[in-house]
Design an enzyme around this catalytic site. Structure first.
Site: not given
Ligand SMILES: *Cc1c(COP(=O)(O)O)cnc(C)c1O
Length: 463
Positions: A112
């Site tokens: 993120k």
């Molecule tokens: C948010 C997240 C995901 C999933 O990503 P999306 O864009 O919601 O599909 C996968 N792994 C981690 C560690 C995340 O924080």
């Protein structure tokens, strides 16, 4: 570049309004009116370039005309200098044809950060120019809140209130939200579930008085700037492995479908991606949709990969819109029906279109744990449970052409209990985060009551 709503009933807007607005006023998601196309020679030229430079080019294709190129280059340079690896998103080889893209070298140790670091700078830039101050309210089951706090701490024009369900996130995740010392950040432990937190955020956004009083904004993955920022590492990793001459496939651990949709965006921009494998945990709504053509919400199962415990993948609406040829009336009908009935049967032409690029696979808890252990035994690499979901799905997939990049979305030390249980090794926090457990925590505790939390947001924003 103009942005249209997937539901067709909202005015077209520019990049700045699409970013600050989040959801379109008709309930749809913003998508660019046309996909910017990069020439193969230009894509090939990304090889060996600094990550921030490629980011400025790819994101700039969407912000053109609204954010000056020099300003964007500066913002990208600053955003990606917060990463502890000079490649920003380095590749690690696991086998002759499988590579991990390590997306966790940012301040909160999850992917993120890649989008949030640039998003925070875009907000500051846009709001500073307009003399505006906004309050960002988010509910988090895992990593979004920590990434937002790390990205927005100390920024003049933005306040952040991050709601998390008390006792239901890992300690490392919580500490990324509660140890910031800056006064523009408020972490709130809500006595309830993640769904309660999300319902409260929704109620706050529907309160027009509050929305205007504190200029409320959101940073979840429906924000198109986040998607654009995530398209960048599809380019850098594929080019490192021989694109555009050689097509590359991706395996993506998925929840809200933002990350996998960013791969679609890179593909539309001219990057030859052979296949995107959408890997889910037991919350398999996406995997089932690609396998059977039925997109149907189930009950949320808690798993060891909590960031993917999602039964309604917001960004899937964007792919649906694309797959029905940009038919907004049809998209609005389908997703309004989904909101009430909880299911959509994909039109056969749309499913065929989606399957040209996407495959889905769901992975059980036992197979996730096994993938953590196998990866350690075979390669010496510790992976987090989200990454393990992608690797397990990949081991089962038969038809992925070319070298495959598995997106590694979190540092294993963010989920130490699950990793230790699966393989007997407790991962260490990386340099720079080792004192996390010693930093003093500061947060408020509130009941899962929308009125109480709305009053809190108002008081915090006006302080
Ligand atoms: C948010 C997240 C995901 C999933 O990503 P999306 O864009 O919601 O599909 C996968 N792994 C981690 C560690 C995340 O924080």
């Amino acid at each position: 570049m103009r942005y249209v709503s997937t539901r067709g009933q909202a005015p077209h807007v520019g990049f700045v309004d699409a970013v600050l607005g989040g959801l379109a006023p008709d309930g749809g998601l913003y998508v660019p009116q046309a996909w910017p196309l990069l020439r193969p020679e230009e894509i090939a030229g990304f090889a060996g370039q600094p990550y921030a430079k490629v980011a400025a080019r790819v994101i700039g294709a969407f912000s053109e005309g609204e954010i000056a190129a020099a300003d964007l280059r500066q913002m990208c340079a600053e955003a990606y200098s917060t990463f502890t690896h000079s490649a920003v998103v380095p590749l690690t080889q696991l086998s002759p044809s499988v590579f991990l893209a390590e997306l966790f070298h940012g301040p909160s140790l999850a992917f993120k950060d890649v989008a949030m670091q640039i998003l925070a700078r875009l907000y500051d830039h846009i709001l500073g120019d307009a003399g505006r101050t906004q309050t960002i309210l988010c509910a988090t089951s895992g990593d979004t809140g920590g990434a937002a706090v790390e990205a927005f701490r100390g920024r003049k024009n933005v306040r952040v209130v991050a709601l998390f369900p008390e006792g239901r996130i890992s300690e490392v995740q919580r500490r990324f939200m509660t140890t910031a010392t800056e006064s523009n950040i408020a972490g709130v432990a809500v006595k309830g579930s993640f769904d309660d937190c999300q319902a409260i955020v929704k109620a706050a956004f529907q309160d027009v008085g509050l929305r205007q009083a504190v200029d409320l904004s959101g940073v979840n993955s429906i924000n198109f700037a986040r998607i654009a920022a995530q398209a960048v590492y599809y380019f850098t990793t594929a080019v490192a492995l021989g694109a555009p001459e050689r097509p590359v496939s991706f395996a993506v651990p998925s929840g809200n479908f933002g990350d996998a949709f960013a791969g679609y965006v890179a593909h539309k921009m001219g990057l030859p991606i052979a296949r995107i494998l959408v890997a889910t945990n037991a919350n398999d709504i996406l995997a089932e949709a690609f396998a059977t053509g039925r997109y149907a919400r189930g009950k949320v199962h808690p798993t060891m990969s909590p960031a993917m415990d999602i039964q309604s993948a917001s960004n899937f609406e964007r792919l649906y819109f694309e797959a029905v040829g940009g038919e907004a009336v049809e998209t609005a009908r389908a997703f309004e029906a989904f909101a009430t009935a909880g299911a959509i049967d994909l039109p056969p032409v749309a499913l065929t279109a989606m399957r040209q690029l996407f495959r889905g696979a769901a992975v059980s808890e036992a197979d996730t744990a096994r993938a953590i252990l196998l990866t350690l035994n075979e390669t010496g690499q510790l992976v987090d449970p989200h990454t393990a979901v992608a690797l397990s799905a990949l081991a089962r997939a038969k038809d992925l052409p070319g070298p495959v990049v598995a997106l590694s979305t979190a540092h294993p030390a963010k989920f130490p209990e699950a990793v230790a249980k699966a393989c007997g090794v407790t991962p260490n926090l990386p340099r720079g985060a080792t004192d996390l457990a010693q930093r003093p925590e500061r947060f408020d505790r509130l009941p899962a009551d929308a009125e109480t939390i709305k009053a809190y947001v108002r008081a915090f924003s006006e302080a």
